[in-house]
Scaffold this motif. Sequence first.
Motif, PDB file in Angstrom:
ATOM      1  N   THR A  56       0.813  -1.220   0.000  1.00 34.28           N
ATOM      2  CA  THR A  56       0.000   0.000   0.000  1.00 34.28           C
ATOM      3  C   THR A  56       0.845   1.267   0.000  1.00 34.28           C
ATOM      4  O   THR A  56       0.544   2.223  -0.711  1.00 34.28           O
ATOM      5  N   THR A  57       1.925   1.294   0.774  1.00 33.78           N
ATOM      6  CA  THR A  57       2.738   2.507   0.873  1.00 33.78           C
ATOM      7  C   THR A  57       4.110   2.360   0.230  1.00 33.78           C
ATOM      8  O   THR A  57       4.831   3.350   0.092  1.00 33.78           O
ATOM      9  N   GLY A  58       4.488   1.126  -0.117  1.00 31.55           N
ATOM     10  CA  GLY A  58       5.812   0.919  -0.676  1.00 31.55           C
ATOM     11  C   GLY A  58       6.922   0.929   0.355  1.00 31.55           C
ATOM     12  O   GLY A  58       8.108   0.923  -0.006  1.00 31.55           O
ATOM     13  N   ASP A  59       6.566   0.933   1.643  1.00 28.56           N
ATOM     14  CA  ASP A  59       7.579   0.908   2.694  1.00 28.56           C
ATOM     15  C   ASP A  59       8.462  -0.331   2.548  1.00 28.56           C
ATOM     16  O   ASP A  59       7.963  -1.436   2.326  1.00 28.56           O
ATOM     17  N   ARG A  60       9.752  -0.142   2.698  1.00 26.64           N
ATOM     18  CA  ARG A  60      10.714  -1.249   2.681  1.00 26.64           C
ATOM     19  C   ARG A  60      11.035  -1.576   4.145  1.00 26.64           C
ATOM     20  O   ARG A  60      11.824  -0.905   4.792  1.00 26.64           O
ATOM     21  N   VAL A  61      10.388  -2.613   4.651  1.00 29.51           N
ATOM     22  CA  VAL A  61      10.377  -2.902   6.088  1.00 29.51           C
ATOM     23  C   VAL A  61      11.302  -4.077   6.394  1.00 29.51           C
ATOM     24  O   VAL A  61      11.265  -5.107   5.713  1.00 29.51           O
ATOM     25  N   PHE A  69       1.831  10.893  19.986  1.00 29.73           N
ATOM     26  CA  PHE A  69       2.669  11.751  19.150  1.00 29.73           C
ATOM     27  C   PHE A  69       3.692  12.505  19.995  1.00 29.73           C
ATOM     28  O   PHE A  69       4.869  12.629  19.613  1.00 29.73           O
ATOM     29  N   THR A  70       3.246  12.997  21.146  1.00 27.40           N
ATOM     30  CA  THR A  70       4.146  13.730  22.032  1.00 27.40           C
ATOM     31  C   THR A  70       5.229  12.818  22.589  1.00 27.40           C
ATOM     32  O   THR A  70       6.421  13.165  22.564  1.00 27.40           O
ATOM     33  N   GLU A  71       4.841  11.652  23.081  1.00 26.92           N
ATOM     34  CA  GLU A  71       5.801  10.736  23.687  1.00 26.92           C
ATOM     35  C   GLU A  71       6.817  10.236  22.657  1.00 26.92           C
ATOM     36  O   GLU A  71       8.003  10.090  22.965  1.00 26.92           O
ATOM     37  N   LEU A  72       6.362   9.969  21.454  1.00 28.72           N
ATOM     38  CA  LEU A  72       7.242   9.441  20.406  1.00 28.72           C
ATOM     39  C   LEU A  72       8.008  10.538  19.670  1.00 28.72           C
ATOM     40  O   LEU A  72       8.879  10.233  18.847  1.00 28.72           O
ATOM     41  N   GLN A  73       7.669  11.802  19.930  1.00 34.76           N
ATOM     42  CA  GLN A  73       8.354  12.947  19.326  1.00 34.76           C
ATOM     43  C   GLN A  73       8.247  12.930  17.803  1.00 34.76           C
ATOM     44  O   GLN A  73       9.229  13.127  17.080  1.00 34.76           O
ATOM     45  N   VAL A  74       7.035  12.671  17.308  1.00 32.21           N
ATOM     46  CA  VAL A  74       6.809  12.603  15.865  1.00 32.21           C
ATOM     47  C   VAL A  74       5.569  13.418  15.492  1.00 32.21           C
ATOM     48  O   VAL A  74       4.736  13.731  16.350  1.00 32.21           O
ATOM     49  N   ASP A  75       5.464  13.766  14.209  1.00 32.26           N
ATOM     50  CA  ASP A  75       4.253  14.432  13.733  1.00 32.26           C
ATOM     51  C   ASP A  75       3.432  13.538  12.812  1.00 32.26           C
ATOM     52  O   ASP A  75       2.421  13.952  12.268  1.00 32.26           O
ATOM     53  N   TYR A  76       3.905  12.309  12.610  1.00 31.68           N
ATOM     54  CA  TYR A  76       3.079  11.289  11.943  1.00 31.68           C
ATOM     55  C   TYR A  76       3.489   9.931  12.488  1.00 31.68           C
ATOM     56  O   TYR A  76       4.611   9.742  12.963  1.00 31.68           O
ATOM     57  N   ILE A  77       2.566   8.977  12.433  1.00 36.71           N
ATOM     58  CA  ILE A  77       2.823   7.617  12.895  1.00 36.71           C
ATOM     59  C   ILE A  77       2.727   6.691  11.692  1.00 36.71           C
ATOM     60  O   ILE A  77       1.752   6.747  10.923  1.00 36.71           O
ATOM     61  N   ASP A  78       3.730   5.864  11.529  1.00 34.57           N
ATOM     62  CA  ASP A  78       3.801   5.026  10.336  1.00 34.57           C
ATOM     63  C   ASP A  78       2.770   3.905  10.349  1.00 34.57           C
ATOM     64  O   ASP A  78       2.138   3.627   9.324  1.00 34.57           O
ATOM     65  N   TYR A  79       2.610   3.238  11.500  1.00 37.16           N
ATOM     66  CA  TYR A  79       1.703   2.089  11.610  1.00 37.16           C
ATOM     67  C   TYR A  79       0.892   2.244  12.894  1.00 37.16           C
ATOM     68  O   TYR A  79       1.431   2.157  13.987  1.00 37.16           O
ATOM     69  N   PHE A 135     -12.528   8.163  12.942  1.00 37.91           N
ATOM     70  CA  PHE A 135     -11.525   9.204  13.172  1.00 37.91           C
ATOM     71  C   PHE A 135     -10.154   8.766  12.658  1.00 37.91           C
ATOM     72  O   PHE A 135      -9.446   9.540  11.999  1.00 37.91           O
ATOM     73  N   LEU A 136      -9.772   7.519  12.964  1.00 39.09           N
ATOM     74  CA  LEU A 136      -8.460   7.032  12.539  1.00 39.09           C
ATOM     75  C   LEU A 136      -8.367   6.940  11.022  1.00 39.09           C
ATOM     76  O   LEU A 136      -7.315   7.206  10.436  1.00 39.09           O
ATOM     77  N   ILE A 137      -9.457   6.570  10.385  1.00 37.54           N
ATOM     78  CA  ILE A 137      -9.469   6.529   8.923  1.00 37.54           C
ATOM     79  C   ILE A 137      -9.235   7.929   8.352  1.00 37.54           C
ATOM     80  O   ILE A 137      -8.468   8.115   7.392  1.00 37.54           O
ATOM     81  N   LYS A 138      -9.863   8.934   8.951  1.00 39.25           N
ATOM     82  CA  LYS A 138      -9.667  10.319   8.505  1.00 39.25           C
ATOM     83  C   LYS A 138      -8.242  10.794   8.778  1.00 39.25           C
ATOM     84  O   LYS A 138      -7.674  11.561   7.990  1.00 39.25           O
ATOM     85  N   GLU A 139      -7.668  10.348   9.891  1.00 41.92           N
ATOM     86  CA  GLU A 139      -6.274  10.695  10.186  1.00 41.92           C
ATOM     87  C   GLU A 139      -5.332  10.087   9.146  1.00 41.92           C
ATOM     88  O   GLU A 139      -4.333  10.702   8.764  1.00 41.92           O
ATOM     89  N   ARG A 140      -5.659   8.907   8.673  1.00 36.57           N
ATOM     90  CA  ARG A 140      -4.865   8.313   7.589  1.00 36.57           C
ATOM     91  C   ARG A 140      -5.000   9.152   6.320  1.00 36.57           C
ATOM     92  O   ARG A 140      -4.003   9.402   5.627  1.00 36.57           O
ATOM     93  N   GLU A 141      -6.206   9.587   6.027  1.00 37.21           N
ATOM     94  CA  GLU A 141      -6.415  10.434   4.844  1.00 37.21           C
ATOM     95  C   GLU A 141      -5.622  11.729   4.951  1.00 37.21           C
ATOM     96  O   GLU A 141      -5.109  12.244   3.948  1.00 37.21           O
ATOM     97  N   ALA A 142      -5.473  12.233   6.175  1.00 39.11           N
ATOM     98  CA  ALA A 142      -4.748  13.486   6.400  1.00 39.11           C
ATOM     99  C   ALA A 142      -3.239  13.288   6.436  1.00 39.11           C
ATOM    100  O   ALA A 142      -2.492  14.273   6.466  1.00 39.11           O
ATOM    101  N   GLY A 143      -2.780  12.031   6.469  1.00 42.23           N
ATOM    102  CA  GLY A 143      -1.347  11.753   6.464  1.00 42.23           C
ATOM    103  C   GLY A 143      -0.700  11.653   7.826  1.00 42.23           C
ATOM    104  O   GLY A 143       0.501  11.384   7.925  1.00 42.23           O
ATOM    105  N   ARG A 144      -1.462  11.860   8.887  1.00 34.03           N
ATOM    106  CA  ARG A 144      -0.879  11.721  10.232  1.00 34.03           C
ATOM    107  C   ARG A 144      -0.731  10.253  10.629  1.00 34.03           C
ATOM    108  O   ARG A 144       0.022   9.917  11.530  1.00 34.03           O
ATOM    109  N   ILE A 145      -1.473   9.388   9.974  1.00 33.26           N
ATOM    110  CA  ILE A 145      -1.284   7.932  10.047  1.00 33.26           C
ATOM    111  C   ILE A 145      -0.974   7.476   8.624  1.00 33.26           C
ATOM    112  O   ILE A 145      -1.695   7.822   7.684  1.00 33.26           O
TER     113      ILE A 145
END
Length: 344
Positions: A61-66, A163-173, A199-209
């Motif tokens: 889906t995202t092409g991530d090389r994991v 987000f605050t604890e992980l010090q990120v502005d988006y979460i990959d998974y 809500f989480l689906i919308k956050e994915r659409e917004a790119g934060r997930i």
Amino acid sequence: MEKKNKKDINRRDFIKIVGISAATSTALLYGCSSKNNSASSSATGEREIPTDKMTYRISPTTGDRVSLLGYGCMRWPLKPAPDGNGEVIDQDAVNGLVDYAIAHGVNYFDTSPAYVQGFSERATGIALSRHPRDKYFIATKLSNFSPDTWSREASLRMYHKSFTELQVDYIDYMLLHGIGMGGMDALKGRYLDNGMLDFLIKEREAGRIRNLGFSYHGDIEVYDYLLSRHDEIKWDFVQIQLNYVDWKHAKATNTRNTDAEYLYGELHKRGIPSIIMEPLLGGRLSKLNDNLVARLKQRRPENSVASWAFRFAGSFPDILTVLSGMTYMEHLQDNLRTYSPLEP
């Protein structure tokens, strides 16, 4: 060390991390004895661990090389609390493990607001934030297990705190955590009636997930229900328990479990990547009886007992990553040997 936590790892530090030998890293950095570790260097020999041979899988889906080896952050090393009251996470040890993992190709780190008495996300965030953001993928969960966190407001607070604890502005998974526990009633209370799934689906659409999925334990009705909505939701991945016992005999080890053959098969036919937890069945597959150990050692004398379980879990084509909660450097090094590269 506190100041260093806030800085990126420089090239000299990175080279030092790569150069730590299998023989010295465990003894000098962590002082843990092999008798306490299922994947010890004595079991595997001291074969050099390559830094450029990690097996990777591509997210459709995202092409991530994991990296096929994923770091489970549920069992970070602890040390006595400074005030003598209990234990706290040993941040220096966490930093060392994360640095070594990244230097050897690991790029997937799985945590949760519920892990290590609620402090795993913070410790993981401190360690990872010292590296460039494009060097790692962070997975965390909406772990709203307690009914007092089922309200939309409480669930949102938990989500934003990650987000605050992980010090990120988006979460990959991002995962709905432990669906199936509590059955359909819990699923409705935690994610459906409060609108959190929407809500989480919308956050994915917004790119934060970047990727949205769930982890499964328990009631198979819940698993089947969420997969029945795949065409609508488009799950990016699902996390399941899979090992060579649970493949066909999950009920024998835990009556709440469902055979991994079924779980994986349902994902495979929908093209949903699997993320694997419990490849060692809670450590039990690294502590076999003497007869079984002898048979495995006869075939692969230099490989650990645990490596057989990790090879099994990594051999299926639609598996994105296999999680291991590696508390000690010995565990990390043994699993790196197994997946650098994987021999199916």
